[in-house]
Enzyme design. Structure first.
Site, mmCIF file in Angstrom:
data_model
loop_
_atom_site.group_PDB
_atom_site.id
_atom_site.type_symbol
_atom_site.label_atom_id
_atom_site.label_comp_id
_atom_site.label_asym_id
_atom_site.label_seq_id
_atom_site.Cartn_x
_atom_site.Cartn_y
_atom_site.Cartn_z
ATOM 1 N N LYS A 147 -3.032 -20.865 7.893
ATOM 2 C CA LYS A 147 -3.723 -19.349 8.084
ATOM 3 C C LYS A 147 -5.200 -19.660 7.746
ATOM 4 C CE LYS A 147 -1.667 -15.657 7.787
ATOM 5 N NZ LYS A 147 -1.126 -14.485 7.443
ATOM 6 N N ILE A 162 -0.909 11.167 -4.023
ATOM 7 C CA ILE A 162 -1.139 10.225 -3.254
ATOM 8 C C ILE A 162 0.046 8.970 -3.406
ATOM 9 C CG2 ILE A 162 -3.623 10.270 -2.722
ATOM 10 C CD1 ILE A 162 -4.146 7.757 -4.528
ATOM 11 N N ASP A 163 0.642 9.183 -4.832
ATOM 12 C CA ASP A 163 1.379 8.026 -5.179
ATOM 13 C C ASP A 163 2.866 7.949 -4.402
ATOM 14 O OD1 ASP A 163 -0.765 7.723 -7.100
ATOM 15 O OD2 ASP A 163 0.635 8.781 -8.556
ATOM 16 N N GLU A 182 -0.989 -0.958 -9.333
ATOM 17 C CA GLU A 182 -1.768 -0.795 -10.338
ATOM 18 C C GLU A 182 -0.835 -0.953 -11.697
ATOM 19 O OE1 GLU A 182 -3.921 2.884 -11.061
ATOM 20 O OE2 GLU A 182 -2.604 3.945 -10.471
ATOM 21 N N HIS A 201 -10.402 4.809 -6.760
ATOM 22 C CA HIS A 201 -10.438 6.200 -6.245
ATOM 23 C C HIS A 201 -10.898 6.369 -4.849
ATOM 24 C CE1 HIS A 201 -10.078 6.802 -10.587
ATOM 25 N NE2 HIS A 201 -9.599 7.926 -10.386
ATOM 26 N N GLN A 208 -9.056 5.588 -2.714
ATOM 27 C CA GLN A 208 -7.942 6.214 -2.011
ATOM 28 C C GLN A 208 -7.647 7.471 -2.085
ATOM 29 O OE1 GLN A 208 -4.901 2.654 -3.182
ATOM 30 N NE2 GLN A 208 -6.765 2.814 -4.611
HETATM 31 O O1 F6P Z 1 -1.557 10.217 -9.333
HETATM 32 C C1 F6P Z 1 -2.504 9.910 -8.600
HETATM 33 C C2 F6P Z 1 -3.538 8.796 -9.165
HETATM 34 O O2 F6P Z 1 -4.513 8.556 -8.642
HETATM 35 C C3 F6P Z 1 -2.733 7.516 -9.613
HETATM 36 O O3 F6P Z 1 -2.386 6.743 -8.380
HETATM 37 C C4 F6P Z 1 -3.400 6.829 -10.541
HETATM 38 O O4 F6P Z 1 -2.904 6.292 -11.598
HETATM 39 C C5 F6P Z 1 -4.258 8.153 -11.506
HETATM 40 O O5 F6P Z 1 -4.061 9.140 -10.528
HETATM 41 C C6 F6P Z 1 -5.673 7.915 -11.907
HETATM 42 O O6 F6P Z 1 -5.892 9.203 -12.567
HETATM 43 P P1 F6P Z 1 -7.472 9.682 -12.924
HETATM 44 O O7 F6P Z 1 -8.111 9.919 -11.672
HETATM 45 O O8 F6P Z 1 -7.252 10.533 -13.792
HETATM 46 O O9 F6P Z 1 -8.150 8.490 -13.240
#
Ligand code: F6P
Length: 322
Positions: free
Chosen positions: A213, A126-127, A222, A252, A254
């Site tokens: 606003k 997703i990054d 993050e 998560h 996302q």
């Molecule tokens: O690489 C995808 C990702 O969701 C990153 O955005 C996030 O930093 C990391 O994985 C989180 O990893 P885990 O699911 O192992 O906590």
């Protein structure tokens, strides 16, 4: 080629199942058998393989996550772990493997290729930090989830005259935060690439308040140099902002959910391309979206750097937030 394997590794992302399905059904078209490796490199080392027929990949196109499951594995980073994996592949008479995942998974794929095994990779994360491809599988779906959340939070923010700090994922890459901020109409965005100071965030929220606003939004990646919680604490100690401050960490959420049409198409095209590339004798390559074209690029290039974000997006985020 008579038998190949497919596996998913690292963080899952919406659309991976669509890619698995495309790999299996394209291979079947060429009368190639496909084995699924369960739990990424962990399953590769343990020989956890299962035959995937057309039926096994039926009804998965719209499902988030990965039917093969995934893992973050340390052992495969060592030459000993890599040789165990290679041995398992040989024991099962597998001639090539398609590996779907992010940067860590690509490094493993390159290691196997360097040991002389045929490997093609598909970028799934997703990054959107994978260099050499316009998009990786799952980015669009994650962005849509972020926008959904932003829209929900704006509703309640404006009802209560509040400013929301919203943290997105992305590891060291600010793509999701930046796009979320442009498309979700945030006042300011904090990314690892171009982080404003906390004072600048405060000034942007204050400015929104003074302009009348009813709400304000700051999106923070993050991987930013300071945490979303630190920013919220800082703003709470500076009541000049006018708005009450609330913090939401999307986390998560996302990573899950049904893939968008864009991700289903991208994953399907990449799955088809990966098998065809193996048929053409390619190895050590990754499928890469280049404009409208689907290319194959060396995995070595894909992991050489983090995908940069175009300056124009940072510029847009600045003046559209006025
Ligand atoms: O690489 C995808 C990702 O969701 C990153 O955005 C996030 O930093 C990391 O994985 C989180 O990893 P885990 O699911 O192992 O906590």
């Amino acid at each position: 080629m008579k038998r190949i394997a497919v596996m998913t590794s690292g963080g899952d992302s919406p659309g991976i199942n669509a890619a698995i399905r495309a790999v299996v059904r394209t291979a079947l078209e060429y009368e190639i058998e496909v084995y699924g490796v369960r739990q990424g490199y962990t399953g590769l080392i343990n020989g956890d393989f299962e035959l995937l027929t057309s039926v096994e990949v039926s009804g998965i196109l719209q499902r988030g996550g990965t039917i093969l499951q995934t893992a973050r594995n340390e052992e495969f980073k060592s030459p000993a772990g890599q040789k165990k994996g290679l041995r398992r592949l040989n024991e099962h008479h597998i001639e090539a493997v398609v590996i779907i995942g992010g940067n860590g998974s690509l490094s493993g794929a390159l290691a196997l290729h360097k040991l002389g095994f045929k490997v093609v990779a598909i970028p799934g994360s997703i990054d959107n930090d994978i260099y050499g491809t316009d998009m990786a599988i799952g980015v669009d779906s994650a962005l849509n989830t972020i926008l959904d959340a932003l829209d929900h939070l704006r509703d309640t923010a404006s009802s209560h005259q509040r400013a929301f700090i919203i943290e997105t994922m992305g590891r060291n890459c600010g793509y999701l935060a930046l796009m979320g901020s442009i498309l979700g109409g945030a006042e300011i965005v904090v990314t690892p690439e171009r982080p404003p100071t906390m004072e600048e965030v405060e000034a942007a929220l204050e400015d929104a308040y003074v302009r009348g606003k009813s709400h304000a939004i700051a999106v923070i990646a993050e991987g930013a140099p300071y945490k979303a919680t630190e920013l919220a604490d800082y703003l709470n100690k500076h009541p000049t902002v006018g708005f009450e401050i609330r913090l939401t960490i999307l986390g998560h959420i996302q990573r899950g959910g049904s893939p968008t049409a864009f991700d289903r198409l991208l994953a399907t095209r990449m799955g088809v391309k990966a098998v065809r590339a193996l048929m053409d004798g390619e190895s050590g390559k990754m499928t890469a979206l280049n404009g409208r074209k689907m290319d194959m690029i060396p995995i070595e290039d894909a992991i050489s750097q983090i995908r940069p974000i175009s300056d124009s997006y940072f510029e847009m985020a600045r003046f559209l937030a006025r």
